[in-house]
Design a protein around this motif. Structure first.
Motif, PDB file in Angstrom:
ATOM      1  N   TYR A  79      26.984   0.003 -13.598  1.00  0.00           N
ATOM      2  CA  TYR A  79      27.483   1.012 -14.788  1.00  0.00           C
ATOM      3  C   TYR A  79      28.850   0.985 -14.292  1.00  0.00           C
ATOM      4  O   TYR A  79      29.046   2.281 -13.815  1.00  0.00           O
ATOM      5  CB  TYR A  79      26.743   2.267 -14.946  1.00  0.00           C
ATOM      6  N   PRO A  80      29.841  -0.013 -14.327  1.00  0.00           N
ATOM      7  CA  PRO A  80      31.259   0.451 -13.921  1.00  0.00           C
ATOM      8  C   PRO A  80      31.831   1.389 -14.950  1.00  0.00           C
ATOM      9  O   PRO A  80      32.692   1.971 -14.782  1.00  0.00           O
ATOM     10  CB  PRO A  80      31.871  -0.943 -14.410  1.00  0.00           C
ATOM     11  N   GLU A  81      30.952   1.696 -16.152  1.00  0.00           N
ATOM     12  CA  GLU A  81      31.574   2.499 -17.023  1.00  0.00           C
ATOM     13  C   GLU A  81      31.591   4.085 -16.578  1.00  0.00           C
ATOM     14  O   GLU A  81      32.139   4.816 -16.610  1.00  0.00           O
ATOM     15  CB  GLU A  81      30.828   2.666 -18.340  1.00  0.00           C
ATOM     16  N   ILE A  82      30.863   4.296 -15.438  1.00  0.00           N
ATOM     17  CA  ILE A  82      30.578   5.621 -14.552  1.00  0.00           C
ATOM     18  C   ILE A  82      32.145   5.838 -14.057  1.00  0.00           C
ATOM     19  O   ILE A  82      32.550   6.969 -14.322  1.00  0.00           O
ATOM     20  CB  ILE A  82      29.507   5.661 -13.526  1.00  0.00           C
ATOM     21  N   MET A  83      32.609   4.912 -13.329  1.00  0.00           N
ATOM     22  CA  MET A  83      33.752   5.107 -12.682  1.00  0.00           C
ATOM     23  C   MET A  83      35.053   5.457 -13.799  1.00  0.00           C
ATOM     24  O   MET A  83      35.822   6.198 -13.812  1.00  0.00           O
ATOM     25  CB  MET A  83      34.143   3.965 -11.755  1.00  0.00           C
ATOM     26  N   ALA A  84      34.753   4.220 -14.965  1.00  0.00           N
ATOM     27  CA  ALA A  84      35.713   4.348 -15.792  1.00  0.00           C
ATOM     28  C   ALA A  84      35.826   5.669 -16.630  1.00  0.00           C
ATOM     29  O   ALA A  84      36.878   6.125 -17.003  1.00  0.00           O
ATOM     30  CB  ALA A  84      35.640   3.347 -16.866  1.00  0.00           C
ATOM     31  N   TYR A  85      34.873   6.429 -16.835  1.00  0.00           N
ATOM     32  CA  TYR A  85      34.689   7.687 -17.375  1.00  0.00           C
ATOM     33  C   TYR A  85      35.006   8.932 -16.690  1.00  0.00           C
ATOM     34  O   TYR A  85      35.818   9.800 -17.125  1.00  0.00           O
ATOM     35  CB  TYR A  85      33.175   7.796 -18.053  1.00  0.00           C
ATOM     36  N   ASN A  86      35.043   8.562 -15.336  1.00  0.00           N
ATOM     37  CA  ASN A  86      35.647   9.494 -14.495  1.00  0.00           C
ATOM     38  C   ASN A  86      37.076   9.322 -14.555  1.00  0.00           C
ATOM     39  O   ASN A  86      37.695  10.418 -14.651  1.00  0.00           O
ATOM     40  CB  ASN A  86      35.014   8.984 -12.920  1.00  0.00           C
ATOM     41  N   GLN A  87      37.414   8.316 -14.527  1.00  0.00           N
ATOM     42  CA  GLN A  87      39.042   8.193 -14.530  1.00  0.00           C
ATOM     43  C   GLN A  87      39.670   8.795 -15.972  1.00  0.00           C
ATOM     44  O   GLN A  87      40.644   9.289 -15.994  1.00  0.00           O
ATOM     45  CB  GLN A  87      39.353   6.853 -14.392  1.00  0.00           C
ATOM     46  N   LEU A  88      38.719   8.501 -17.164  1.00  0.00           N
ATOM     47  CA  LEU A  88      39.121   9.090 -18.253  1.00  0.00           C
ATOM     48  C   LEU A  88      39.579  10.726 -17.910  1.00  0.00           C
ATOM     49  O   LEU A  88      40.363  11.104 -18.948  1.00  0.00           O
ATOM     50  CB  LEU A  88      37.955   8.816 -19.418  1.00  0.00           C
ATOM     51  N   PHE A  89      38.660  11.124 -17.416  1.00  0.00           N
ATOM     52  CA  PHE A  89      38.844  12.703 -17.169  1.00  0.00           C
ATOM     53  C   PHE A  89      40.290  12.962 -16.404  1.00  0.00           C
ATOM     54  O   PHE A  89      41.155  13.886 -16.961  1.00  0.00           O
ATOM     55  CB  PHE A  89      37.751  13.351 -16.127  1.00  0.00           C
ATOM     56  N   ASP A  90      40.631  12.274 -15.499  1.00  0.00           N
ATOM     57  CA  ASP A  90      41.943  12.387 -14.914  1.00  0.00           C
ATOM     58  C   ASP A  90      43.042  12.124 -15.932  1.00  0.00           C
ATOM     59  O   ASP A  90      44.108  12.724 -16.089  1.00  0.00           O
ATOM     60  CB  ASP A  90      41.999  11.439 -13.742  1.00  0.00           C
ATOM     61  N   VAL A  91      42.720  11.130 -16.741  1.00  0.00           N
ATOM     62  CA  VAL A  91      43.575  10.794 -17.848  1.00  0.00           C
ATOM     63  C   VAL A  91      44.151  11.923 -18.476  1.00  0.00           C
ATOM     64  O   VAL A  91      45.246  12.269 -18.864  1.00  0.00           O
ATOM     65  CB  VAL A  91      43.381   9.544 -18.713  1.00  0.00           C
ATOM     66  N   GLY A  92      43.056  12.526 -19.145  1.00  0.00           N
ATOM     67  CA  GLY A  92      42.971  13.664 -20.018  1.00  0.00           C
ATOM     68  C   GLY A  92      43.716  14.850 -19.430  1.00  0.00           C
ATOM     69  O   GLY A  92      44.786  15.481 -20.011  1.00  0.00           O
ATOM     70  N   LYS A  93      43.531  15.063 -18.171  1.00  0.00           N
ATOM     71  CA  LYS A  93      44.109  16.229 -17.363  1.00  0.00           C
ATOM     72  C   LYS A  93      45.559  16.003 -16.931  1.00  0.00           C
ATOM     73  O   LYS A  93      46.493  16.804 -17.056  1.00  0.00           O
ATOM     74  CB  LYS A  93      43.395  16.040 -15.857  1.00  0.00           C
ATOM     75  N   HIS A  94      45.905  14.528 -16.688  1.00  0.00           N
ATOM     76  CA  HIS A  94      47.377  14.241 -16.611  1.00  0.00           C
ATOM     77  C   HIS A  94      48.143  14.164 -17.748  1.00  0.00           C
ATOM     78  O   HIS A  94      49.235  14.553 -17.630  1.00  0.00           O
ATOM     79  CB  HIS A  94      47.505  13.095 -15.776  1.00  0.00           C
ATOM     80  N   ALA A 124      37.414   7.581 -25.241  1.00  0.00           N
ATOM     81  CA  ALA A 124      36.838   6.263 -24.415  1.00  0.00           C
ATOM     82  C   ALA A 124      37.172   5.083 -24.970  1.00  0.00           C
ATOM     83  O   ALA A 124      37.630   4.091 -24.447  1.00  0.00           O
ATOM     84  CB  ALA A 124      35.126   6.512 -24.421  1.00  0.00           C
ATOM     85  N   GLU A 125      36.518   4.868 -26.450  1.00  0.00           N
ATOM     86  CA  GLU A 125      36.769   3.663 -27.062  1.00  0.00           C
ATOM     87  C   GLU A 125      38.261   3.420 -27.067  1.00  0.00           C
ATOM     88  O   GLU A 125      38.289   1.929 -27.080  1.00  0.00           O
ATOM     89  CB  GLU A 125      36.197   4.024 -28.489  1.00  0.00           C
ATOM     90  N   ALA A 126      39.117   4.184 -27.431  1.00  0.00           N
ATOM     91  CA  ALA A 126      40.632   3.481 -27.274  1.00  0.00           C
ATOM     92  C   ALA A 126      41.037   2.899 -26.104  1.00  0.00           C
ATOM     93  O   ALA A 126      41.867   2.331 -26.103  1.00  0.00           O
ATOM     94  CB  ALA A 126      41.541   5.053 -27.419  1.00  0.00           C
ATOM     95  N   ARG A 127      40.128   3.460 -24.898  1.00  0.00           N
ATOM     96  CA  ARG A 127      40.521   2.817 -23.633  1.00  0.00           C
ATOM     97  C   ARG A 127      39.617   1.457 -23.167  1.00  0.00           C
ATOM     98  O   ARG A 127      39.614   1.012 -22.382  1.00  0.00           O
ATOM     99  CB  ARG A 127      40.694   3.797 -22.525  1.00  0.00           C
ATOM    100  N   GLY A 128      38.690   1.011 -24.261  1.00  0.00           N
ATOM    101  CA  GLY A 128      38.169   0.042 -24.071  1.00  0.00           C
ATOM    102  C   GLY A 128      36.750   0.427 -23.131  1.00  0.00           C
ATOM    103  O   GLY A 128      36.080  -0.458 -22.684  1.00  0.00           O
TER     104      GLY A 128
END
Ligand SMILES: [Zn+2]
Length: 467
Positions: free
Chosen positions: A260-275, A215-219
């Motif tokens: 909390y825009p971080e909710i959406m950002a953290y959701n996208q992080l999941f897809d980043v990991g998956k892809h 998460a931190e690596a992606r700001g």
């Protein structure tokens, strides 16, 4: 242009139960099948195992396999491919059929018929408690509970999937791999936005150290993301207790998303990991032999949920795979779509009558001819749904990768839900070809397919290949 293919998902258990040559004969003669998607690494009953209950398909063994089913690697795992990960893949040989290597057994017989063999590799929701060496690989939820799933951001987990693919593609003369991963991001999990899940808004995703670093690596502010999910959990739990916010459920939810825009950002992080795992595997497999094919299974939520759909950009996915297996299961799709609507109507859209929400959702998804919510489970989704979803995928990838819709052949449904006739299966299969598909993958598994439905799919395939 490559000839249009017809593949079938099949578990190794079918070959044990019915014999290798008799099954291959049936697949070729009735189903016009040219490619096996052999479930090779899986712990998930979706693509392996006999049908549960009493609704046996008229071939195979009319008995439950609950006594012996375990899961794992149905080929022979080789230790030298797992030296870069703490997950000892060589210990994950499936014990179900003793020492038998089902991939090695099936391959020559399939080859002698000119069939291709692609290994299905599946990451699941839960691994058996006796799985060795993975104690620290699991996801850790909001409350510090360990989930049954493996964390994508753990480097050992990431390396593990590449190792499995590399082992299979190097050790056997196969044609490629099909990756399955049906896990959703945390936002969708929290608000119940899929057809299959229970709403467990505290158990939505992983908050481990690897996740914090990613998460931190992606700001993304990790603490704020965590706080956001704590608040989202409260919102969902209040909704489930019918405690309506004074501004209504939808407004309260949107306010949380603004705060909390971080909710959406953290959701996208999941897809980043998956892809990223898909990309790792693609790169590794192509490094072995460039003609090996890598495919990705796009799960059914894509057919119901516009938010999930937004996260699956076909143009982007086209760069990560040679083919996409897009789930377009129309018959069971009826009851699954109804489940999705009822799920989301428990939380964010609790103020909206489910039938009205479904109507609006149909507009968003471009479904024009589906039954209303009261009768959709009994009607199933139409062949027109298969046509539209195929066209959308074909347009989306713009010729950069092949689209192979997953066709519903007797996927089990509830007692009052539709059971597909052979004519239903024929129409659905033909619709995929009419939509411009490069072929089809008959799903989910041969062990639940009735032979007259398989033959009906085969008839549509023969017509589709000429079109
Ligand atoms: Zn994690």
């Amino acid at each position: 242009m490559a000839p249009k293919t017809c593949g079938i998902q099949i578990g190794p258990d079918c070959f044990v139960d019915e014999g290798i040559d008799p099954v291959l004969d049936i697949l070729v003669q009735k189903g016009s099948v040219d490619t096996l998607y052999l479930s090779t690494f899986t712990y998930d009953r979706g693509i392996i195992g006999r049908t549960w209950g009493k609704d046996f398909p008229g071939h195979g063994i009319d008995a439950s396999d609950k006594g012996y089913f375990h899961g794992g690697n149905y080929a022979t795992p080789h230790a030298k491919f797992y030296t870069g990960t703490a997950i000892k893949g060589e210990k994950l040989k499936a014990p179900d059929f003793g020492d038998r290597d089902m991939l090695a057994e099936v391959l020559p017989n399939a080859r002698s018929r000119g069939m291709k063999v692609i290994c299905s590799i599946q990451d699941g929701f839960a691994y058996p408690a006796d799985m060795p060496f993975v104690e620290d690989m699991h996801e850790i939820d909001l409350q510090g509970r360990k989930s049954g799933a493996l964390c994508f951001f753990n480097p050992d987990v990431r390396e593990f999937w590449t190792s499995v693919a590399r082992d299979l593609c190097s050790s056997y003369d196969i044609d490629g791999v099909l990756l399955f991963n049906e896990r959703n991001g945390p936002l969708l999990n929290a608000i119940g936005a899929s057809h299959a899940q229970l709403i467990d808004s505290a158990g939505v995703t992983c908050f481990c150290e690897h996740h914090r670093r990613a998460a931190e690596a992606r700001g993304i502010d990790f603490q704020r993301a965590k706080e956001g999910y704590v608040e989202l959990n409260k919102f969902v739990q209040q909704a489930l207790r019918d405690q309506r916010p004074s501004d209504g459920y939808y407004v309260a939810f949107e306010r949380l998303m603004l705060r909390y825009p971080e909710i959406m950002a953290y959701n996208q992080l999941f897809d980043v990991g998956k892809h990223r795992i898909l990309k790792d595997v693609y790169t590794a497999v192509k490094g072995i032999r460039s003609e090996l094919q890598v495919g990705f299974h796009i799960e059914h939520t894509n057919s119901f949920n516009p938010l999930y759909r937004a996260s699956r950009d076909y143009a982007e996915l086209a760069g990560l795979a040679d083919f996409l297996k897009v789930v377009e299961y129309n018959n069971c799709g009826g009851e699954r779509y109804v489940n999705f609507i009822h799920n989301i109507c428990q939380t964010v859209f609790r103020d909206v009558p489910p039938g009205e929400l479904m109507q609006m959702n149909n507009h968003l998804l471009n479904y024009a001819h589906e039954a209303p919510i009261e009768t959709l489970a009994a009607a199933g989704l139409s062949p027109d749904y298969v046509l539209r979803e195929t066209q959308r995928a074909v347009e989306g990838v713009g010729g950069k990768c092949r689209i192979l819709p997953g066709i519903d052949v007797n996927i089990p449904t509830g007692e009052k839900s539709r059971k597909a006739s052979p004519e239903d299966t024929y129409e659905a299969t033909l619709s995929a070809f009419k939509g411009g598909a490069d072929g089809v993958i008959l799903s989910r598994k041969y062990s639940e397919m009735r032979l007259d439905n398989l033959a009906a799919a085969g008839r549509a395939v023969r017509e589709g290949r000429l079109s």
